[in-house]
Design a protein around this motif. Sequence first.
Motif, short mmCIF file in Angstrom:
data_model
loop_
_atom_site.label_atom_id
_atom_site.label_comp_id
_atom_site.label_asym_id
_atom_site.label_seq_id
_atom_site.Cartn_x
_atom_site.Cartn_y
_atom_site.Cartn_z
N PHE A 270 0.76 -1.15 -0.17
CA PHE A 270 0.07 -0.11 -0.13
C PHE A 270 0.92 1.38 0.13
N ALA A 272 0.26 3.96 -1.63
CA ALA A 272 -0.42 5.14 -1.97
C ALA A 272 -0.51 6.27 -0.94
N VAL A 274 -2.83 8.34 0.31
CA VAL A 274 -4.38 8.30 0.51
C VAL A 274 -4.79 9.46 1.29
N ASP A 276 -6.67 11.49 4.00
CA ASP A 276 -7.42 10.90 5.18
C ASP A 276 -8.88 11.43 5.26
N PRO A 303 -12.10 6.03 4.30
CA PRO A 303 -11.68 4.53 4.98
C PRO A 303 -10.16 4.36 4.92
N ASP A 304 -9.58 3.83 5.76
CA ASP A 304 -8.23 3.33 5.76
C ASP A 304 -8.12 2.29 5.16
N ILE A 305 -7.50 2.15 4.02
CA ILE A 305 -7.37 1.00 3.26
C ILE A 305 -6.38 -0.05 3.70
N LEU A 306 -5.29 0.49 4.09
CA LEU A 306 -4.22 -0.45 4.62
C LEU A 306 -4.91 -1.03 5.92
N PHE A 323 3.25 1.90 3.94
CA PHE A 323 4.25 3.05 4.11
C PHE A 323 3.75 3.88 5.27
N ALA A 324 4.80 4.64 5.73
CA ALA A 324 4.54 5.65 6.54
C ALA A 324 5.38 6.90 6.14
N ALA A 325 4.74 7.86 5.63
CA ALA A 325 5.27 8.99 5.15
C ALA A 325 5.19 9.85 6.48
N LYS A 337 2.28 3.17 14.02
CA LYS A 337 1.56 2.80 12.71
C LYS A 337 1.23 1.44 12.48
N LYS A 341 -2.22 -0.19 12.54
CA LYS A 341 -3.07 -0.35 11.32
C LYS A 341 -2.93 -2.11 11.12
N1 CTP Z 1 -3.32 4.37 4.00
C1 CTP Z 1 -4.41 4.05 3.33
N2 CTP Z 1 -5.57 4.58 3.49
C2 CTP Z 1 -5.88 5.58 4.09
C3 CTP Z 1 -4.82 6.53 4.56
C4 CTP Z 1 -3.42 5.90 4.71
O1 CTP Z 1 -4.50 2.75 2.89
N3 CTP Z 1 -6.96 6.28 4.19
C5 CTP Z 1 -2.02 3.73 3.81
C6 CTP Z 1 -1.11 4.32 3.20
O2 CTP Z 1 -1.22 3.70 1.70
C7 CTP Z 1 0.25 4.05 3.68
C8 CTP Z 1 -0.20 4.01 5.16
O3 CTP Z 1 -1.62 3.93 5.34
O4 CTP Z 1 0.62 2.66 3.41
C9 CTP Z 1 0.21 5.12 5.95
O5 CTP Z 1 0.02 6.21 5.29
P1 CTP Z 1 0.35 7.37 6.21
O6 CTP Z 1 -0.49 8.60 5.14
O7 CTP Z 1 1.83 7.54 6.31
O8 CTP Z 1 -0.69 7.50 7.26
P2 CTP Z 1 -1.78 8.06 7.92
O9 CTP Z 1 -2.56 6.79 8.17
O10 CTP Z 1 -2.48 8.90 6.99
O11 CTP Z 1 -1.35 8.67 9.33
P3 CTP Z 1 -0.99 9.99 9.63
O12 CTP Z 1 -1.48 11.13 8.39
O13 CTP Z 1 -1.69 10.61 10.98
O14 CTP Z 1 0.56 10.17 9.62
#
Ligand code: CTP
Length: 397
Positions: A270, A272, A274, A276, A303-306, A323-325, A337, A341
């Motif tokens: 995952f 992308a 995405v 939030d 929705p949080d896909i991961l 991934f964690a950005a 994270k 997750k």
């Molecule tokens: N991700 C996802 N669906 C979402 C948000 C994030 O699948 N709605 C996945 C991303 O593809 C990535 C991981 O979750 O693999 C972490 O994304 P990141 O943007 O770093 O984390 P967030 O969950 O958005 O947390 P935050 O913004 O608070 O750091």
Amino acid sequence: MLEDKRILLIISGGIAAYKSLDLIRQLRKRGAWVTPVLTKSAEQFVTPLSVSALAEEKAYRDLFDLTDEAEMGHIQLSRSADLIVVAPATANLMAKMVTGQADDLASTLLLATDTPILVAPAMNVRMWLHPATQRNLATLKGDGVGFVGPNEGDMACGEFGPGRLAEPVEIVVAVEAALAEGPLTGRRIVVTSGPTHEPIDPVRYIANRSSGAQGTAIARALLALGAEVVFVTGPAEEPRPEGAHVVEVETAKQMMDAVAAAMPADAGVFAAAVADWRVDGAGDSKIKKQDGEIPSLNFLENPDILATISQSKSDRPALVVGFAAETDDVIENATKKRLRKGCDWIVANDVSPETGIMGGRENAVVLISDDGAEHWPRMQKDAVARQLADRIAAKLG
Ligand code: CTP
């Protein structure tokens, strides 16, 4: 070598059809079995007799009769091969593949099959360059169809340019590549990539700076190891990985639906970025400027896909990679994270502007797993992708 590989060779009409005879000879020489299928117009250029003589197999023809159906139905015929090769493929046959028409034996086989397809187009240069053919090419690539050629050169019609059928030896090389076994052959992997766009109104949206470069590189690296890749991408500039099943989406919700539809899979990556949140009440009317008033937007959580896939009872792949950005406390945040997750690995990176990673060609990542944090040196995103693909292959065994 292609020892005992089964190739279903579809020959469609066009002057280049004569080259299919040499192609059959070369495939046979390398040990492959070739089952030829001729379209009606192909028979204007090569005879079923010469084709079946070289293939040492019956040539299936467009006008196939009930005996053929009794011997081997078209469904079985379409699935009995390791690879379907269409050489030459006319503009017309490509168009039929795009629209899913099944009005003759060749197009029916192409629609009914679940076997990988390799297409070698041959047509007049104008027909090849026509936007309609180029659209069809892009669609077929997105469907996971492989291509070899066409080449550039003098054409039978007297013009010059791209449109010549690839040489038989080039087609053989492409066949070998398509059938090459890698450590991930037979594995299905879903990769998300790129940003998502969340509409504010019909003309405005919220986006992020993800280029899709890392996700695309990962898809390519997995394909190179033989995996079947479903590539679910948001709107990104990066050219799509050839050979993947590409699903284009815009919003996080669409990405969630596409990923759910792509399950089951052996692994999910995952990558992308995405969004939030999405805008509450983003409708069909453009928000108009009102004198002195600043509009305010309300957000809903996406929705949080991961997390959804990681925590799925029915559809969780054996390996889930997130991934964690991060911009601060990269390892601490990414470690939390991963646990929150429920994924197996997190590829963490520092996306602070001064790193130049977001939108750049390089990446410096930390792989976080049950075994702790492993720092990888800064390298090209392609190299990160290859290293990650090797790890995935080793893990899936
Ligand atoms: N991700 C996802 N669906 C979402 C948000 C994030 O699948 N709605 C996945 C991303 O593809 C990535 C991981 O979750 O693999 C972490 O994304 P990141 O943007 O770093 O984390 P967030 O969950 O958005 O947390 P935050 O913004 O608070 O750091």
